[in-house]
Scaffold this motif. Structure first.
Motif, PDB file in Angstrom:
ATOM      1  N   THR B 378       0.849  -1.190   0.000  1.00  6.84           N
ATOM      2  CA  THR B 378       0.000   0.000   0.000  1.00  6.84           C
ATOM      3  C   THR B 378       0.886   1.242   0.000  1.00  6.84           C
ATOM      4  N   VAL B 379       0.390   2.265  -0.635  1.00  9.26           N
ATOM      5  CA  VAL B 379       1.050   3.566  -0.615  1.00  9.26           C
ATOM      6  C   VAL B 379      -0.033   4.579  -0.267  1.00  9.26           C
ATOM      7  N   GLY B 380       0.140   5.320   0.813  1.00 11.19           N
ATOM      8  CA  GLY B 380      -0.922   6.241   1.200  1.00 11.19           C
ATOM      9  C   GLY B 380      -0.386   7.484   1.879  1.00 11.19           C
ATOM     10  N   GLN B 381      -1.314   8.359   2.211  1.00  8.32           N
ATOM     11  CA  GLN B 381      -0.951   9.582   2.923  1.00  8.32           C
ATOM     12  C   GLN B 381      -1.470   9.499   4.350  1.00  8.32           C
ATOM     13  N   LEU B 382      -1.097  10.488   5.163  1.00  9.05           N
ATOM     14  CA  LEU B 382      -1.648  10.522   6.512  1.00  9.05           C
ATOM     15  C   LEU B 382      -3.160  10.639   6.392  1.00  9.05           C
ATOM     16  N   ASP B 383      -3.853   9.912   7.233  1.00 15.80           N
ATOM     17  CA  ASP B 383      -5.306   9.877   7.183  1.00 15.80           C
ATOM     18  C   ASP B 383      -5.872  11.216   7.687  1.00 15.80           C
ATOM     19  N   GLY B 384      -6.490  11.962   6.771  1.00 13.92           N
ATOM     20  CA  GLY B 384      -7.020  13.284   7.107  1.00 13.92           C
ATOM     21  C   GLY B 384      -8.086  13.223   8.191  1.00 13.92           C
ATOM     22  N   ASP B 385      -8.891  12.157   8.187  1.00 12.78           N
ATOM     23  CA  ASP B 385      -9.933  12.014   9.212  1.00 12.78           C
ATOM     24  C   ASP B 385      -9.308  11.794  10.586  1.00 12.78           C
ATOM     25  N   ALA B 386      -8.250  10.976  10.603  1.00 14.98           N
ATOM     26  CA  ALA B 386      -7.579  10.712  11.882  1.00 14.98           C
ATOM     27  C   ALA B 386      -6.932  11.996  12.405  1.00 14.98           C
ATOM     28  N   LEU B 387      -6.340  12.757  11.469  1.00 19.24           N
ATOM     29  CA  LEU B 387      -5.696  14.018  11.841  1.00 19.24           C
ATOM     30  C   LEU B 387      -6.722  14.983  12.450  1.00 19.24           C
ATOM     31  N   PHE B 388      -7.876  15.093  11.812  1.00 19.07           N
ATOM     32  CA  PHE B 388      -8.911  15.983  12.347  1.00 19.07           C
ATOM     33  C   PHE B 388      -9.429  15.484  13.694  1.00 19.07           C
ATOM     34  N   TYR B 389      -9.584  14.178  13.800  1.00 20.43           N
ATOM     35  CA  TYR B 389     -10.076  13.592  15.050  1.00 20.43           C
ATOM     36  C   TYR B 389      -9.156  13.966  16.215  1.00 20.43           C
ATOM     37  N   LEU B 390      -7.835  13.824  15.982  1.00 22.63           N
ATOM     38  CA  LEU B 390      -6.885  14.160  17.044  1.00 22.63           C
ATOM     39  C   LEU B 390      -6.916  15.653  17.355  1.00 22.63           C
ATOM     40  N   ARG B 391      -6.996  16.467  16.299  1.00 19.00           N
ATOM     41  CA  ARG B 391      -7.024  17.920  16.526  1.00 19.00           C
ATOM     42  C   ARG B 391      -8.293  18.319  17.260  1.00 19.00           C
ATOM     43  N   ALA B 392      -9.382  17.648  16.934  1.00 17.77           N
ATOM     44  CA  ALA B 392     -10.650  17.962  17.595  1.00 17.77           C
ATOM     45  C   ALA B 392     -10.625  17.568  19.073  1.00 17.77           C
ATOM     46  N   ARG B 393      -9.591  16.822  19.461  1.00 16.34           N
ATOM     47  CA  ARG B 393      -9.426  16.487  20.880  1.00 16.34           C
ATOM     48  C   ARG B 393      -8.430  17.431  21.546  1.00 16.34           C
ATOM     49  N   GLY B 394      -7.942  18.415  20.785  1.00 17.28           N
ATOM     50  CA  GLY B 394      -7.032  19.403  21.378  1.00 17.28           C
ATOM     51  C   GLY B 394      -5.566  19.155  21.083  1.00 17.28           C
ATOM     52  N   VAL B 395      -5.266  18.058  20.365  1.00 15.23           N
ATOM     53  CA  VAL B 395      -3.869  17.756  20.049  1.00 15.23           C
ATOM     54  C   VAL B 395      -3.448  18.638  18.871  1.00 15.23           C
ATOM     55  N   GLY B 396      -2.346  19.368  19.032  1.00 13.73           N
ATOM     56  CA  GLY B 396      -1.888  20.271  17.978  1.00 13.73           C
ATOM     57  C   GLY B 396      -1.551  19.521  16.707  1.00 13.73           C
ATOM     58  N   GLU B 397      -1.559  20.240  15.585  1.00 16.39           N
ATOM     59  CA  GLU B 397      -1.382  19.586  14.299  1.00 16.39           C
ATOM     60  C   GLU B 397      -0.038  18.853  14.202  1.00 16.39           C
ATOM     61  N   ALA B 398       1.047  19.513  14.638  1.00 14.80           N
ATOM     62  CA  ALA B 398       2.367  18.876  14.541  1.00 14.80           C
ATOM     63  C   ALA B 398       2.413  17.613  15.392  1.00 14.80           C
ATOM     64  N   GLU B 399       1.841  17.701  16.593  1.00 14.95           N
ATOM     65  CA  GLU B 399       1.871  16.531  17.468  1.00 14.95           C
ATOM     66  C   GLU B 399       0.975  15.419  16.924  1.00 14.95           C
ATOM     67  N   ALA B 400      -0.144  15.820  16.327  1.00 18.51           N
ATOM     68  CA  ALA B 400      -1.050  14.825  15.753  1.00 18.51           C
ATOM     69  C   ALA B 400      -0.359  14.068  14.618  1.00 18.51           C
ATOM     70  N   ARG B 401       0.373  14.818  13.767  1.00 17.59           N
ATOM     71  CA  ARG B 401       1.121  14.168  12.687  1.00 17.59           C
ATOM     72  C   ARG B 401       2.169  13.222  13.269  1.00 17.59           C
ATOM     73  N   HIS B 402       2.839  13.710  14.311  1.00 18.93           N
ATOM     74  CA  HIS B 402       3.853  12.923  15.002  1.00 18.93           C
ATOM     75  C   HIS B 402       3.270  11.597  15.503  1.00 18.93           C
ATOM     76  N   LEU B 403       2.116  11.704  16.156  1.00 20.66           N
ATOM     77  CA  LEU B 403       1.455  10.497  16.688  1.00 20.66           C
ATOM     78  C   LEU B 403       1.125   9.507  15.574  1.00 20.66           C
ATOM     79  N   LEU B 404       0.624  10.051  14.465  1.00 16.80           N
ATOM     80  CA  LEU B 404       0.200   9.160  13.372  1.00 16.80           C
ATOM     81  C   LEU B 404       1.396   8.524  12.661  1.00 16.80           C
ATOM     82  N   ILE B 405       2.478   9.316  12.498  1.00 14.73           N
ATOM     83  CA  ILE B 405       3.665   8.747  11.846  1.00 14.73           C
ATOM     84  C   ILE B 405       4.281   7.693  12.771  1.00 14.73           C
ATOM     85  N   HIS B 406       4.301   8.021  14.048  1.00 17.16           N
ATOM     86  CA  HIS B 406       4.830   7.074  15.019  1.00 17.16           C
ATOM     87  C   HIS B 406       4.028   5.781  15.000  1.00 17.16           C
TER      88      HIS B 406
END
Lengths: 257, 441
Positions: B378-406
């Motif tokens: 598979t080849v994909g990008q960071l999941d935009g829905d997951a990113l929004f979900y984390l941000r909607a919980r107060g997690v900043g965008e950079a940290e949310a990306r960090h969490l998802l890449i991790h």
């Protein structure tokens, strides 16, 4: 607390919200009802800051601040919580890590000290009881492999930990059986407080038997066409959404007037 | 004349100059081997995209540069720089090679005894090296031009021999340091007797901004029920070139677990080839690649199942940003007699930018009928829905990306059961990813 004035929004240039006005005061529960496609979920998502929607006009003021100028994470830290209609599965990120990151982001924003591991776990475990969630859920990946009911309980758990000032429930009742519905509603009711408000978006009146609203608004084609007390929900249940068409014509006339 | 042809002539000239210095003029067999390899290089040249196996990895920029094969006494970076490059260490036994040659001052080889023998290859060859001859063999035309180039110039490397039943208790750390403008040609041998076991970490580093070519070749031979845990960590300079080959021959019941982590190099490629020579052998190849800017990172795996009851797994993940390009080519061939083969292959890549590109080629060829095989890419990008979900919980965008890449790379890191290495890797990985995030690439 929350004041929405003539809010319009669209997705892919298609207008969805066509002028919403709503005032939510501390401690109130507002139900937003309406047929599919009326814009209920759009309203919930626009308030939370989802970027797929373009706000094309109007204002939203949150505790005196311009809500629309804030990023989603800032809205969350300022006390707005959206319980998702479709909670997202995030493989590889555990529930406990999400809760910790979210709570710490909020505490930091408020200039308060982050909780240490012990206090954090104590808080989370206490809140888990509210939604009768077994402990092992904490260490599972966020929503991954959860049933529909478990996902919604998880939303309420997050809300209980983050203690928002405004909880927006986006069709939290959809896909729930009556037992799960009761657990979720009990969780929400336990969080009701004089300074905490809720906007409950739902298609069915059923949820409102358990979470009793102070105000009910009927949304159709992106406008609130009727507002009333909790008895309005019962009216809708009895008469269905068919008579909305008439209301809409009336609202349309008003708008032209 | 093509660039790769010119490169071949350049290296031929270099060979003429250096031949007197290369170990193994005596024995004559080694000299013969080098000359055959050079002959092949002169005719075939370095690979071009016309070669099927090199279709997605163009090495003309490597061929266009005349690197000087490392000679004995070539300039060595100063001690302070070397020591900084060796951080973070693993604390156990370590062999350090600079420009492909052993540097005793910074090395701490494991104690002799218990059937464990670890030497620099140059020392082994100086003693005649007759027992190593089969492990250094170069069948005519074998491999690519880089294989031939390494064969011609190999002079040193780690030579690890384990007697039957021997155990190398602590992980053995091999560090290869590249130097400016130099071609380093390390050749490593791991020869593990029956029921022996070891953990070996091969690490490639270079001074930041250094431009050099590492062309390394490691051969591993596992006798019956031998076990080897192998790590290959490429953190070369971001301007360097890295060509690496790993050949594994596995006897019955042996087990090889490898994790390749590629972070460095402007162009880097790792080729792994596994041959089973006995039944019931197992090989697990895990990999993680992170590339940004104009980096090109290639993993080329080939596993042949010729005998029954062997297990193989390829589990590769990567994160690509900027205008980076990744290549994964995983070929598994299950021959007609290889019944009860269990072969799995998975390659997943995360693209963080619109200009990043991934070529994934999982290939499974099955000629036996009673086998368990699976593959997927598979080849994909960071999941935009997951990113929004984390941000909607107060997690900043950079940290949310960090969490998802991790979360994305987490299951490869989970396969590294060596805590100090894993922790070091996590730090290196985040240093790379965070630098990228900070640059807004």
């Amino acid at each position: 607390m929350l004041t929405i004035k003539n809010l319009t929004a669209s997705i892919n240039d298609k207008p969805i919200l066509r002028g919403i006005d709503l005032e939510v005061r501390p401690g109130e529960v507002h139900a937003i009802m309406g047929p599919n496609g009326s814009g209920k979920s759009t309203l919930a998502n626009v308030l939370a800051g989802r970027e797929d929607y373009a706000v094309t006009g109007g204002e939203v003021s949150w505790q005196g601040r311009d809500l629309l100028a804030l990023a989603p994470e800032e809205r969350a830290r300022e006390g707005i919580f959206l319980a998702f209609q479709y909670p997202v599965e995030i493989p590889g990120v555990s529930n406990v890590n999400l809760l910790k990151a979210a709570l710490n982001a909020k505490l930091k924003h408020l200039g308060r000290e982050e909780l240490d591991a012990y206090d954090f776990l104590a808080l989370v475990k206490e809140r888990m009881k509210l939604v009768q969630m077994p402990e092992d859920f904490l260490y599972r990946a966020v929503n991954e492999g959860f049933s529909g009911g478990e996902k919604k309980r998880n939303e309420v758990l997050q809300m209980a930990v983050l203690e928002p000032l405004l909880g927006i429930l986006d069709e939290t009742d959809s896909g729930l059986d009556i037992d799960a519905l009761k657990i979720v509603a009990d969780g929400v009711n336990a969080l009701r407080a004089p300074d905490r408000s809720f906007v409950v978006v739902t298609h069915y009146q059923r949820l409102l038997d358990y979470i009793v609203p102070d105000h009910v608004h009927v949304l159709a084609h992106g406008r609130i066409v009727k507002s009333g007390g909790k008895e309005l929900a019962l009216d809708l249940e009895r008469r269905g959404y068919g008579w909305i068409a008439e209301l809409e014509r009336g609202a349309g006339d008003d708008a032209r007037a | 004349m093509t660039a790769t042809g010119n490169a071949a002539i350049h290296y031929l000239e270099q060979f003429r100059e250096q031949r007197p210095e290369l170990p193994g003029r005596e024995p004559a067999w080694l000299d013969g081997l080098r000359r055959e390899a050079l002959e092949h290089l002169a005719t075939a040249g370095l690979p071009t995209p016309r070669d099927e196996a090199w279709k997605y990895t163009n090495v003309s920029s490597i061929a266009a540069q005349a690197f000087t094969p490392a000679a004995p006494g070539a300039a060595v970076p100063d001690r302070a720089l070397l020591e900084s490059l060796l951080e973070p260490g693993l604390g156990g036994p370590r062999l350090v090679f600079v420009n492909g040659r052993y540097l005793p001052e910074l090395s701490s080889p494991p104690a002799l005894g218990g059937g464990v023998r670890v030497r620099p290859l140059a020392a082994a060859l100086a003693e005649g090296g007759e027992s190593l001859r089969p492990h250094l063999a170069w069948p005519p035309g074998d491999g690519s031009g880089f294989t031939a180039l390494n064969t011609a110039f190999m002079a040193d490397g780690a030579c690890i021999e384990l007697a039957p039943g021997a155990r190398l208790e602590e992980p053995l750390h091999l560090v290869f340091v590249g130097g400016e403008d130099v071609l380093a040609s390390p050749r490593n041998l791991i020869i593990a007797g029956a029921e022996s076991s070891a953990t070996v970490v091969e690490e490639y580093v270079g001074p930041e901004g250094g431009r050099y070519l590492t062309n390394t070749h490691t051969r591993i031979s596992l006798e019956e029920k031998a076990q080897l845990v192998h790590y290959r960590l490429n953190r070369e300079s971001l301007r360097a070139f890295h060509m690496g080959e790993l050949r594994i021959r596995q006897a019955a019941g042996s087990r090889f677990v490898s994790t390749a982590v590629a972070l460095g190099g402007l162009i880097s490629r790792t080729e792994v080839r596994v041959d089973f020579s006995g039944e019931g052998a197992e090989t697990r190849l895990n990999g993680l690649y992170v590339a940004s800017g104009r980096q090109h990172t290639d993993h080329h795996l080939h596993i042949d199942h010729r005998l029954p009851g062997c297990t193989s797994e390829q589990f590769f993940k990567g994160v690509l940003d900027g205008a980076a390009r990744g290549v994964f080519s995983g070929r598994v061939v299950v021959h007609p007699d290889a019944q009860h083969t269990d072969a799995r292959q998975s390659n997943k890549s995360l693209l963080l930018s619109r200009n990043a590109e991934m070529d994934a080629r999982p290939q499974l060829e099955i000629y036996a009928d009673d086998v368990k095989c699976a593959h997927g890419a598979t080849v994909g990008q960071l999941d935009g829905d997951a990113l929004f979900y984390l941000r909607a919980r107060g997690v900043g965008e950079a940290e949310a990306r960090h969490l998802l890449i991790h979360a994305f790379v987490g299951d490869v890191l989970d396969r590294i059961p060596l805590p100090p290495l894993r922790q070091a890797l996590e730090r290196l990985l985040w240093a790379r990813l965070d630098r990228r995030e900070a640059a807004g690439a």
